[in-house]
Design an enzyme around this catalytic site. Structure first.
Site, PDB file in Angstrom:
ATOM      1  N   ASN A 146     -78.216  41.517 -45.527  1.00  0.00           N
ATOM      2  CA  ASN A 146     -77.474  41.401 -46.793  1.00  0.00           C
ATOM      3  C   ASN A 146     -75.957  41.443 -46.604  1.00  0.00           C
ATOM      4  OD1 ASN A 146     -76.982  44.059 -46.263  1.00  0.00           O
ATOM      5  ND2 ASN A 146     -77.978  44.878 -48.101  1.00  0.00           N
ATOM      6  N   ASP A 186     -91.301  61.775 -32.893  1.00  0.00           N
ATOM      7  CA  ASP A 186     -90.000  62.321 -32.504  1.00  0.00           C
ATOM      8  C   ASP A 186     -90.123  63.810 -32.151  1.00  0.00           C
ATOM      9  OD1 ASP A 186     -87.031  61.763 -32.521  1.00  0.00           O
ATOM     10  OD2 ASP A 186     -87.040  63.413 -33.960  1.00  0.00           O
ATOM     11  N   ASP A 237     -80.841  45.951 -41.470  1.00  0.00           N
ATOM     12  CA  ASP A 237     -81.826  46.285 -42.499  1.00  0.00           C
ATOM     13  C   ASP A 237     -83.149  45.573 -42.241  1.00  0.00           C
ATOM     14  OD1 ASP A 237     -81.272  43.655 -43.299  1.00  0.00           O
ATOM     15  OD2 ASP A 237     -79.713  44.328 -44.695  1.00  0.00           O
ATOM     16  N   ASP A 259     -73.864  43.656 -45.470  1.00  0.00           N
ATOM     17  CA  ASP A 259     -73.053  44.855 -45.754  1.00  0.00           C
ATOM     18  C   ASP A 259     -72.613  45.576 -44.480  1.00  0.00           C
ATOM     19  OD1 ASP A 259     -75.392  46.014 -44.882  1.00  0.00           O
ATOM     20  OD2 ASP A 259     -75.670  47.306 -46.623  1.00  0.00           O
ATOM     21  N   ASP A 303     -78.525  42.251 -39.815  1.00  0.00           N
ATOM     22  CA  ASP A 303     -78.106  42.645 -41.160  1.00  0.00           C
ATOM     23  C   ASP A 303     -78.420  41.507 -42.139  1.00  0.00           C
ATOM     24  OD1 ASP A 303     -76.732  43.351 -43.446  1.00  0.00           O
ATOM     25  OD2 ASP A 303     -74.736  43.154 -42.548  1.00  0.00           O
ATOM     26  N   GLU A 313     -92.654  61.462 -27.931  1.00  0.00           N
ATOM     27  CA  GLU A 313     -91.344  61.694 -27.337  1.00  0.00           C
ATOM     28  C   GLU A 313     -91.356  63.174 -26.955  1.00  0.00           C
ATOM     29  OE1 GLU A 313     -86.553  62.009 -27.955  1.00  0.00           O
ATOM     30  OE2 GLU A 313     -87.937  62.837 -29.400  1.00  0.00           O
TER      31      GLU A 313
HETATM   32  C1  GLC Z   1     -84.962  62.421 -30.892  1.00  0.00           C
HETATM   33  C2  GLC Z   1     -84.309  61.123 -31.288  1.00  0.00           C
HETATM   34  C3  GLC Z   1     -82.833  61.335 -31.410  1.00  0.00           C
HETATM   35  C4  GLC Z   1     -82.591  62.375 -32.483  1.00  0.00           C
HETATM   36  C5  GLC Z   1     -83.364  63.648 -32.198  1.00  0.00           C
HETATM   37  C6  GLC Z   1     -83.428  64.527 -33.407  1.00  0.00           C
HETATM   38  O1  GLC Z   1     -84.593  62.846 -29.633  1.00  0.00           O
HETATM   39  O2  GLC Z   1     -84.644  60.128 -30.357  1.00  0.00           O
HETATM   40  O3  GLC Z   1     -82.148  60.160 -31.713  1.00  0.00           O
HETATM   41  O4  GLC Z   1     -81.224  62.662 -32.552  1.00  0.00           O
HETATM   42  O5  GLC Z   1     -84.704  63.381 -31.855  1.00  0.00           O
HETATM   43  O6  GLC Z   1     -84.298  63.986 -34.367  1.00  0.00           O
END
Ligand code: GLC
Length: 554
Positions: free
Chosen positions: A37, A221, A43, A39, A35, A280
């Site tokens: 800053n 993703d 970041d 908060d 982090d 993924e």
């Molecule tokens: C993927 C990400 C996960 C997220 C999901 C929806 O599996 O790794 O963190 O919740 O997609 O985007």
């Protein structure tokens, strides 16, 4: 913000071709890394300041989980603007600085791309809602009238991965109940309709935006989710979650996704240097996963079969052989991963009895978990291909299993009435220093509470301690770099070993992993390079303790 910044020049170490075939890629979860800053939220400034830690550690690349403008309904995996940084993480200038500094240190940067769904605050979705049924913008998502006399039932029986129905009903501009929209995840994450050319064009443009910024690749993703079976057919029964990853679903791993990645590969080819796509993709088999990394598609795919494997020699050997065999025909490197931001850290998984799944709420036997985690990591880093590390595993961090329910932010925890969705446990900000506010994470607090004694696991506490997990990772990555037999490849040679022990050779190198709870006596295959625990060498052999991996120069 549409400002374009020039791509930084690639330093020499970055011009090596095929760098991704053996890369060790470190996942930074921006909320919880550092982090800058004060908060309480990590970041980009914090990440930038801590890049030297990653250089010291010896990784090749950094994958950054999403930092885009987002209402954070799913910790940033709900993107409202793909070309802007969320103010809580910084600005585009901060992103540019991270990319430049990383390159100067010889580290590559991979960013997360979330193409299956946007945030419900995305401009397209907001306009689609406002304009009402018939709006052309509704065609960019999956809007449908409901079933039943008044449209009061969802259009089909699909369930959300986060629990509950995968459909939410909208309210029309005049206040009456309207159409439904599809969201495989939270209601705040409407799925894009990838049949629509505007969606396809938009994502190619987003790729170019970040490639122009100088990134070296994308972690894609839910890469298996973009295309849905025609007509969005019913599945026919409930409890669909149990089928995920085991069965073919009308919303996952449809053959139509592949042409999207072929078109993205063309976009990447327009850019100098080797930029990569990482899938993924949760699929029923490694063979299905291999489809994503055919020569004209992505470069790598996560090996979730490996992540889900228990600490046991026979099971591990089967998955290792199966993974190498599945990747060989397509020529892609195998990848290996033990932890990420969606699963219980492996130090805690292995501390618990096998078979509980990958989302746990019980700490188990911490010492056992750490011993196995260290051994599992050395085994993983000896395998042919590329490996992924998740921030904090180099410190041997366990999951924080006792977070109070009211601080939990994982949307699936709340949608599953507290029975599931324990992903916050692996997302607790990491400790950098022994003392101080948030143990050096930042100058203030931390968005998820850190447990007492977290500082004993910090980078500061472990640096220079030859027995620490951090020094083990540093040594392992350095050895991996220097040993020609480690890294890329698609084969290994298994050697005879007692039950519960894995033994294999690669060129000039051997690895032995004892997954049992007892010391085993072996013939030393060569000169000891490194071990995950104390190893007793004697003239007539080696005593390899319980849950210990050793590396040998042959
Ligand atoms: C993927 C990400 C996960 C997220 C999901 C929806 O599996 O790794 O963190 O919740 O997609 O985007």
């Amino acid at each position: 913000m549409t400002q374009h910044l020039a791509a930084p020049a690639a330093p020499d170490s970055r011009t090596r071709t095929d760098w991704w075939r053996d890369a060790v890629i470190y996942q930074v979860y921006p909320r919880s890394f550092a982090d800058g800053n004060g908060d309480g939220m990590g970041d980009l400034k914090g990440i930038r300041a801590r890049l030297p830690h990653l250089e010291d550690l010896g990784v090749d690349a950094v994958w950054l989980s999403p930092f885009y403008a987002s209402p954070q309904a799913d910790a940033g995996y709900d993107v409202a603007d793909y070309r802007a940084i969320d103010p809580m993480f910084g600005t585009l200038h901060d992103a540019d600085a991270v990319i430049r500094d990383a390159h100067a240190l010889g580290l590559r940067i991979i960013v997360d791309l979330v193409p299956n769904h946007s945030s419900d605050r995305h401009d397209w979705f907001q306009r689609a809602l406002k304009e009402g049924p018939g709006s052309p913008l509704r065609e960019r998502y999956h809007f449908r009238p409901g079933k039943g006399p008044d449209g009061e039932l969802p259009p089909n029986d699909w369930e959300s991965i986060f629990g509950g129905p995968a459909w939410t009903r909208t309210t029309d501009p005049d206040g009456t109940p309207g159409e439904w929209y599809l969201h495989l995840f939270a209601p705040e994450q409407p799925d894009f309709n990838w049949e629509h050319p505007a969606v396809r064009d938009e994502f190619r443009s987003i790729l170019r935006f970040w490639l122009d910024m100088g990134v070296d690749g994308f972690r894609v993703d839910v890469a298996h989710g973009l295309v849905k079976a025609e007509g969005l057919p019913d599945i026919g029964h409930h409890d669909q979650l149990k089928l995920l990853g085991n069965d073919t679903m009308p919303f996952f791993d449809q053959d139509g996704v592949h042409e999207i990645y072929r078109s993205w590969r063309h976009v990447l080819a327009e850019y100098a240097g080797e930029r990569v796509l990482v899938a993924e993709a949760w699929t029923p088999t490694v063979e299905r996963t291999a489809h994503y990394v055919r020569p004209d598609e992505m470069h790598q795919a996560f090996n979730f079969q490996y992540l889900g494997t228990h600490w046991g020699a026979a099971e591990l050997r089967e998955v290792i052989d199966g993974s190498l065999a599945a990747m060989r025909p397509v020529g892609a490197p195998a990848t290996w991963v033990l932890s990420n931001h969606d699963v219980t850290r492996h130090a805690t998984r292995f501390a618990n009895p096998a078979g509980l799944g990958t989302q746990l709420r019980t700490p188990g036997d911490r010492a056992l978990g750490l011993r196995r985690a260290r051994a599992a990591t050395l085994l993983m880093l000896a395998l042919p291909g590329s490996a992924y590390l998740y921030q904090g595993e180099e410190l041997g961090l366990p999951d924080v299993t006792d977070l109070p329910d009211e601080v939990r932010q994982d949307p699936s925890f709340h949608r599953a009435q507290g029975q599931d969705g324990f992903r916050d446990g692996c997302r607790v900000p990491i400790p950098w220093t022994v003392e101080g506010p948030s143990y050096g994470f930042g100058a203030g607090g931390s968005w998820l509470p850190q447990p007492d004694g977290w500082g004993e696991l910090s980078v500061e506490a472990q640096t220079g301690d030859p027995h620490s997990t951090l020094e083990l990772y540093r040594k392992a990555l350095q050895t991996r770099r220097n040993q020609p037999g480690l890294g890329a490849g698609d084969a290994l040679e298994w050697a005879d070993a007692p039950e519960g022990v894995l033994a294999f050779r690669r060129e000039g190198f051997a690895c032995t992993a004892n997954t049992t709870g007892e010391t085993v006596r072996l013939t030393a295959p060569g000169e000891l390079l490194l071990a995950s625990g104390p190893v007793d060498l004697s003239a007539d052999g080696v005593d390899l303790p319980a849950d210990t991996t050793a590396w040998w120069a042959v």
